[in-house]
Write a protein that holds these residues in place. Structure first.
Motif, PDB file in Angstrom:
ATOM      1  N   ASP A 108       3.282  -0.688 -13.163  1.00  0.00           N
ATOM      2  CA  ASP A 108       4.566  -1.097 -13.724  1.00  0.00           C
ATOM      3  C   ASP A 108       4.939  -2.528 -13.372  1.00  0.00           C
ATOM      4  O   ASP A 108       5.541  -3.229 -14.178  1.00  0.00           O
ATOM      5  N   GLU A 109       4.600  -2.940 -12.159  1.00  0.00           N
ATOM      6  CA  GLU A 109       4.999  -4.272 -11.720  1.00  0.00           C
ATOM      7  C   GLU A 109       4.023  -4.776 -10.672  1.00  0.00           C
ATOM      8  O   GLU A 109       3.607  -4.030  -9.792  1.00  0.00           O
ATOM      9  N   ILE A 110       3.665  -6.062 -10.770  1.00  0.00           N
ATOM     10  CA  ILE A 110       2.852  -6.727  -9.755  1.00  0.00           C
ATOM     11  C   ILE A 110       3.817  -7.542  -8.909  1.00  0.00           C
ATOM     12  O   ILE A 110       4.618  -8.312  -9.440  1.00  0.00           O
ATOM     13  N   ILE A 111       3.735  -7.347  -7.595  1.00  0.00           N
ATOM     14  CA  ILE A 111       4.697  -8.005  -6.713  1.00  0.00           C
ATOM     15  C   ILE A 111       3.977  -8.776  -5.606  1.00  0.00           C
ATOM     16  O   ILE A 111       2.863  -8.435  -5.216  1.00  0.00           O
ATOM     17  N   ALA A 112       4.644  -9.811  -5.114  1.00  0.00           N
ATOM     18  CA  ALA A 112       4.146 -10.546  -3.952  1.00  0.00           C
ATOM     19  C   ALA A 112       4.379  -9.687  -2.717  1.00  0.00           C
ATOM     20  O   ALA A 112       5.310  -8.876  -2.679  1.00  0.00           O
ATOM     21  N   ALA A 113       3.541  -9.862  -1.708  1.00  0.00           N
ATOM     22  CA  ALA A 113       3.645  -9.051  -0.492  1.00  0.00           C
ATOM     23  C   ALA A 113       5.032  -9.145   0.139  1.00  0.00           C
ATOM     24  O   ALA A 113       5.569  -8.146   0.608  1.00  0.00           O
ATOM     25  N   ASP A 114       5.639 -10.328   0.120  1.00  0.00           N
ATOM     26  CA  ASP A 114       6.955 -10.467   0.741  1.00  0.00           C
ATOM     27  C   ASP A 114       8.079  -9.822  -0.082  1.00  0.00           C
ATOM     28  O   ASP A 114       9.207  -9.731   0.375  1.00  0.00           O
ATOM     29  N   ARG A 115       7.768  -9.345  -1.283  1.00  0.00           N
ATOM     30  CA  ARG A 115       8.756  -8.648  -2.129  1.00  0.00           C
ATOM     31  C   ARG A 115       8.558  -7.132  -2.100  1.00  0.00           C
ATOM     32  O   ARG A 115       9.288  -6.402  -2.761  1.00  0.00           O
ATOM     33  N   MET A 116       7.592  -6.651  -1.326  1.00  0.00           N
ATOM     34  CA  MET A 116       7.284  -5.223  -1.361  1.00  0.00           C
ATOM     35  C   MET A 116       8.488  -4.376  -0.936  1.00  0.00           C
ATOM     36  O   MET A 116       8.890  -3.472  -1.659  1.00  0.00           O
ATOM     37  N   ARG A 117       9.049  -4.648   0.205  1.00  0.00           N
ATOM     38  CA  ARG A 117      10.166  -3.822   0.691  1.00  0.00           C
ATOM     39  C   ARG A 117      11.355  -3.855  -0.280  1.00  0.00           C
ATOM     40  O   ARG A 117      11.853  -2.789  -0.657  1.00  0.00           O
ATOM     41  N   PRO A 118      11.831  -5.031  -0.701  1.00  0.00           N
ATOM     42  CA  PRO A 118      12.953  -5.032  -1.645  1.00  0.00           C
ATOM     43  C   PRO A 118      12.621  -4.329  -2.967  1.00  0.00           C
ATOM     44  O   PRO A 118      13.474  -3.658  -3.556  1.00  0.00           O
ATOM     45  N   ALA A 119      11.384  -4.453  -3.432  1.00  0.00           N
ATOM     46  CA  ALA A 119      11.000  -3.807  -4.697  1.00  0.00           C
ATOM     47  C   ALA A 119      11.012  -2.285  -4.561  1.00  0.00           C
ATOM     48  O   ALA A 119      11.470  -1.571  -5.455  1.00  0.00           O
ATOM     49  N   VAL A 120      10.514  -1.785  -3.432  1.00  0.00           N
ATOM     50  CA  VAL A 120      10.525  -0.331  -3.209  1.00  0.00           C
ATOM     51  C   VAL A 120      11.960   0.162  -3.084  1.00  0.00           C
ATOM     52  O   VAL A 120      12.329   1.178  -3.684  1.00  0.00           O
ATOM     53  N   ILE A 121      12.783  -0.556  -2.344  1.00  0.00           N
ATOM     54  CA  ILE A 121      14.191  -0.166  -2.196  1.00  0.00           C
ATOM     55  C   ILE A 121      14.882  -0.137  -3.556  1.00  0.00           C
ATOM     56  O   ILE A 121      15.627   0.796  -3.873  1.00  0.00           O
ATOM     57  N   GLU A 122      14.618  -1.153  -4.372  1.00  0.00           N
ATOM     58  CA  GLU A 122      15.216  -1.193  -5.710  1.00  0.00           C
ATOM     59  C   GLU A 122      14.777   0.016  -6.534  1.00  0.00           C
ATOM     60  O   GLU A 122      15.599   0.673  -7.184  1.00  0.00           O
ATOM     61  N   GLN A 123      13.500   0.321  -6.525  1.00  0.00           N
ATOM     62  CA  GLN A 123      13.007   1.461  -7.306  1.00  0.00           C
ATOM     63  C   GLN A 123      13.586   2.777  -6.808  1.00  0.00           C
ATOM     64  O   GLN A 123      13.924   3.647  -7.610  1.00  0.00           O
ATOM     65  N   LEU A 124      13.695   2.934  -5.502  1.00  0.00           N
ATOM     66  CA  LEU A 124      14.249   4.170  -4.958  1.00  0.00           C
ATOM     67  C   LEU A 124      15.745   4.289  -5.250  1.00  0.00           C
ATOM     68  O   LEU A 124      16.289   5.386  -5.272  1.00  0.00           O
ATOM     69  N   GLY A 125      16.403   3.151  -5.502  1.00  0.00           N
ATOM     70  CA  GLY A 125      17.824   3.157  -5.819  1.00  0.00           C
ATOM     71  C   GLY A 125      18.132   3.426  -7.276  1.00  0.00           C
ATOM     72  O   GLY A 125      19.288   3.551  -7.656  1.00  0.00           O
ATOM     73  N   ARG A 126      17.123   3.547  -8.096  1.00  0.00           N
ATOM     74  CA  ARG A 126      17.341   3.816  -9.522  1.00  0.00           C
ATOM     75  C   ARG A 126      17.462   5.310  -9.767  1.00  0.00           C
ATOM     76  O   ARG A 126      16.767   6.105  -9.169  1.00  0.00           O
ATOM     77  N   ARG A 127      18.340   5.661 -10.661  1.00  0.00           N
ATOM     78  CA  ARG A 127      18.434   7.058 -11.075  1.00  0.00           C
ATOM     79  C   ARG A 127      17.225   7.392 -11.911  1.00  0.00           C
ATOM     80  O   ARG A 127      16.581   6.534 -12.486  1.00  0.00           O
ATOM     81  N   LEU A 128      16.955   8.656 -12.045  1.00  0.00           N
ATOM     82  CA  LEU A 128      15.804   9.065 -12.845  1.00  0.00           C
ATOM     83  C   LEU A 128      15.946   8.653 -14.291  1.00  0.00           C
ATOM     84  O   LEU A 128      14.965   8.438 -14.967  1.00  0.00           O
ATOM     85  N   GLY A 129      17.154   8.497 -14.769  1.00  0.00           N
ATOM     86  CA  GLY A 129      17.377   8.051 -16.142  1.00  0.00           C
ATOM     87  C   GLY A 129      17.157   6.563 -16.315  1.00  0.00           C
ATOM     88  O   GLY A 129      17.171   6.061 -17.419  1.00  0.00           O
ATOM     89  N   GLY A 130      16.971   5.834 -15.236  1.00  0.00           N
ATOM     90  CA  GLY A 130      16.686   4.409 -15.335  1.00  0.00           C
ATOM     91  C   GLY A 130      17.843   3.511 -14.972  1.00  0.00           C
ATOM     92  O   GLY A 130      17.675   2.324 -14.799  1.00  0.00           O
ATOM     93  N   ASP A 131      19.069   4.045 -14.836  1.00  0.00           N
ATOM     94  CA  ASP A 131      20.211   3.215 -14.469  1.00  0.00           C
ATOM     95  C   ASP A 131      20.171   2.922 -12.978  1.00  0.00           C
ATOM     96  O   ASP A 131      19.933   3.813 -12.166  1.00  0.00           O
TER      97      ASP A 131
END
Length: 148
Positions: A108-131
């Motif tokens: 789904d997304e290619i991320i830089a190593a220093d963006r891994m934690r924020p990217a995971v947190i962002e994804q976990l903060g999304r509802r299953l519907g995508g909001d």
């Protein structure tokens, strides 16, 4: 068992590729088994159904053809075969990189190593519907609360 867990998991499932991701892992961790799965991959990772060295074992006729060419250039049969396997594996890995996996929709997304934690947190903060679920940032227990 892993496939069963992926199928039965109810919630956001975030997978992060940090190195090489081939074979069964590539097949099991996909949205066909669980539409709530999100695949993130660090830059320069390898993501494909089969890795280059395994591909060289499967594509024996290509290895044999290249090996014969290399023998014709004065290499021993053994050296030519080893060089041919390495060359085919490297070529396969170059073609089947993380960018290709992203273009084909496996990542789904290619991320830089220093963006891994924020990217995971962002994804976990999304509802299953995508909001996106906006919630105030709270520091983890034992941390200073400073941004990562």
């Amino acid at each position: 068992e892993i496939a069963r867990a992926v199928v039965n998991f109810r919630g956001r499932l975030v997978v992060v590729v940090t190195g090489r991701f081939h074979g069964g892992a590539y097949v099991v961790f996909n949205r066909r088994l669980n539409p709530n799965l999100v695949m993130l991959a660090l830059e320069r990772t390898k993501v494909s159904v089969i890795g280059g060295s395994a591909a060289a074992e499967v594509l024996r006729s290509d290895v044999r053809r290249l090996s014969e060419e290399l023998e014709g250039l004065g290499n021993s049969e053994q050296d030519a075969q080893a060089m041919a396997r390495r060359a085919l594996a490297a070529s396969f890995d170059d073609i089947h990189d993380v960018g290709r996996a992203h273009r084909t929709g496996s990542v789904d997304e290619i991320i830089a190593a220093d963006r891994m934690r924020p990217a995971v947190i962002e994804q976990l903060g999304r509802r299953l519907g995508g909001d996106f679920v906006r919630s105030p940032a709270r520091p983890l227990a034992g941390t200073t609360g400073a941004p990562a």
